[in-house]
Design a protein around this motif. Sequence first.
Motif, mmCIF file in Angstrom:
data_model
loop_
_atom_site.group_PDB
_atom_site.id
_atom_site.type_symbol
_atom_site.label_atom_id
_atom_site.label_comp_id
_atom_site.label_asym_id
_atom_site.label_seq_id
_atom_site.Cartn_x
_atom_site.Cartn_y
_atom_site.Cartn_z
ATOM 1 N N UNK A 1 0.564 -1.735 -0.331
ATOM 2 C CA UNK A 1 0.382 0.111 -0.286
ATOM 3 C C UNK A 1 0.688 1.623 -0.114
ATOM 4 N N UNK A 2 1.902 1.435 0.619
ATOM 5 C CA UNK A 2 2.572 2.231 0.765
ATOM 6 C C UNK A 2 3.670 2.509 -0.533
ATOM 7 N N UNK A 3 3.660 1.685 -1.554
ATOM 8 C CA UNK A 3 4.243 2.222 -2.642
ATOM 9 C C UNK A 3 2.977 2.257 -3.686
ATOM 10 N N UNK A 4 1.767 1.719 -3.508
ATOM 11 C CA UNK A 4 0.511 2.099 -4.431
ATOM 12 C C UNK A 4 1.033 3.979 -4.238
ATOM 13 N N UNK A 5 0.736 3.846 -2.310
ATOM 14 C CA UNK A 5 0.048 5.926 -2.996
ATOM 15 C C UNK A 5 1.829 6.633 -3.391
ATOM 16 N N UNK B 1 2.611 9.293 -10.680
ATOM 17 C CA UNK B 1 2.075 9.698 -11.782
ATOM 18 C C UNK B 1 1.950 11.293 -11.727
ATOM 19 N N UNK B 2 1.442 12.034 -10.648
ATOM 20 C CA UNK B 2 0.968 13.385 -10.199
ATOM 21 C C UNK B 2 1.909 14.423 -10.423
ATOM 22 N N UNK B 3 2.968 14.168 -11.114
ATOM 23 C CA UNK B 3 4.779 14.371 -11.048
ATOM 24 C C UNK B 3 4.008 15.686 -11.110
ATOM 25 N N UNK B 4 3.556 16.275 -11.675
ATOM 26 C CA UNK B 4 3.703 18.239 -12.016
ATOM 27 C C UNK B 4 1.581 19.060 -11.006
ATOM 28 N N UNK B 5 1.677 18.504 -10.360
ATOM 29 C CA UNK B 5 0.310 18.342 -10.503
ATOM 30 C C UNK B 5 -0.212 19.173 -8.677
ATOM 31 N N UNK B 6 -0.258 20.323 -8.860
ATOM 32 C CA UNK B 6 -0.442 21.350 -7.798
ATOM 33 C C UNK B 6 -1.371 21.844 -7.004
ATOM 34 N N UNK B 7 -2.895 21.114 -7.824
ATOM 35 C CA UNK B 7 -3.429 21.580 -7.766
ATOM 36 C C UNK B 7 -4.332 20.269 -7.198
ATOM 37 N N UNK C 1 4.248 9.032 0.811
ATOM 38 C CA UNK C 1 4.721 8.994 0.153
ATOM 39 C C UNK C 1 6.702 9.304 1.010
ATOM 40 N N UNK C 2 6.204 10.575 1.526
ATOM 41 C CA UNK C 2 7.493 10.645 3.040
ATOM 42 C C UNK C 2 7.714 9.475 3.167
ATOM 43 N N UNK C 3 7.416 8.058 3.852
ATOM 44 C CA UNK C 3 7.778 7.204 4.026
ATOM 45 C C UNK C 3 8.864 6.438 2.832
ATOM 46 N N UNK C 4 8.648 5.879 1.704
ATOM 47 C CA UNK C 4 8.835 4.878 0.484
ATOM 48 C C UNK C 4 10.273 5.858 0.523
ATOM 49 N N UNK C 5 10.312 7.093 0.465
ATOM 50 C CA UNK C 5 11.347 8.178 0.041
ATOM 51 C C UNK C 5 12.415 8.022 0.373
ATOM 52 N N UNK C 6 12.080 8.446 2.082
ATOM 53 C CA UNK C 6 13.198 7.712 3.148
ATOM 54 C C UNK C 6 13.456 6.737 3.025
ATOM 55 N N UNK C 7 12.986 6.072 3.077
ATOM 56 C CA UNK C 7 13.521 4.166 2.860
ATOM 57 C C UNK C 7 14.101 4.354 1.510
ATOM 58 N N UNK C 8 14.065 4.630 0.646
ATOM 59 C CA UNK C 8 14.675 4.732 -0.942
ATOM 60 C C UNK C 8 16.231 5.317 -0.505
ATOM 61 N N UNK C 9 15.826 6.949 0.267
ATOM 62 C CA UNK C 9 17.023 8.086 0.780
ATOM 63 C C UNK C 9 18.251 6.632 1.738
ATOM 64 N N UNK C 10 17.820 6.018 1.896
ATOM 65 C CA UNK C 10 18.801 5.324 2.985
ATOM 66 C C UNK C 10 19.316 4.098 2.651
ATOM 67 N N UNK C 11 18.931 3.687 1.563
ATOM 68 C CA UNK C 11 19.711 2.424 1.120
ATOM 69 C C UNK C 11 20.511 3.172 -0.144
ATOM 70 N N UNK D 1 7.431 16.069 -7.588
ATOM 71 C CA UNK D 1 6.189 14.981 -6.938
ATOM 72 C C UNK D 1 5.900 15.545 -5.367
ATOM 73 N N UNK D 2 7.398 15.911 -5.121
ATOM 74 C CA UNK D 2 7.337 15.612 -3.879
ATOM 75 C C UNK D 2 6.740 17.280 -3.173
ATOM 76 N N UNK D 3 7.057 18.214 -4.103
ATOM 77 C CA UNK D 3 6.734 19.524 -3.885
ATOM 78 C C UNK D 3 4.758 19.582 -3.913
ATOM 79 N N UNK D 4 4.302 18.431 -5.330
ATOM 80 C CA UNK D 4 3.490 18.825 -5.644
ATOM 81 C C UNK D 4 2.607 17.846 -4.326
#
Length: 122
Positions: free
Chosen positions: A4-8, A14-20, A31-41, A66-69
């Motif tokens: 589920x975390x990876x799906x999120x 997929x919403x690469x530059x969606x700011x609305x 998203x934050x959790x998976x991103x931190x795991x990737x950065x740790x790896x 995507x993170x800013x979005x």
Amino acid sequence: MKGEAMDWYLSVLKQYAVFTGRSGRKEFWNFFLVNMVFLLIITIIEGLLGIRGTIGALYSLLVLMPAMGVCIRRLHDTGRSGFWIFLFLIPLLGGLVLLYLMAGRGEPGANLYGPVPYGHHL
């Protein structure tokens, strides 16, 4: 539930530059959790290869939009303008305030930025 975390995470990419629109806490924090795991790896791999910062910097650039979005959409969920993201420019204090805002509940009904996002209640 395991993926589920990876799906999120992929949903945010997929919403690469969606700011609305709005993002619920579940979408943002997964998203934050998976991103931190990737950065740790990546950091571990860089340490083993002796190329500190190279792969991590490239990855960070790739997920910047995507993170800013998702951050801006999360702010929208709390009824705030996306311009609040610029709080990160204030050393330490700005990041702590943003963390507090991201952790809070979103507005329960539709707001100026759109309808209640999926996963909003979590």
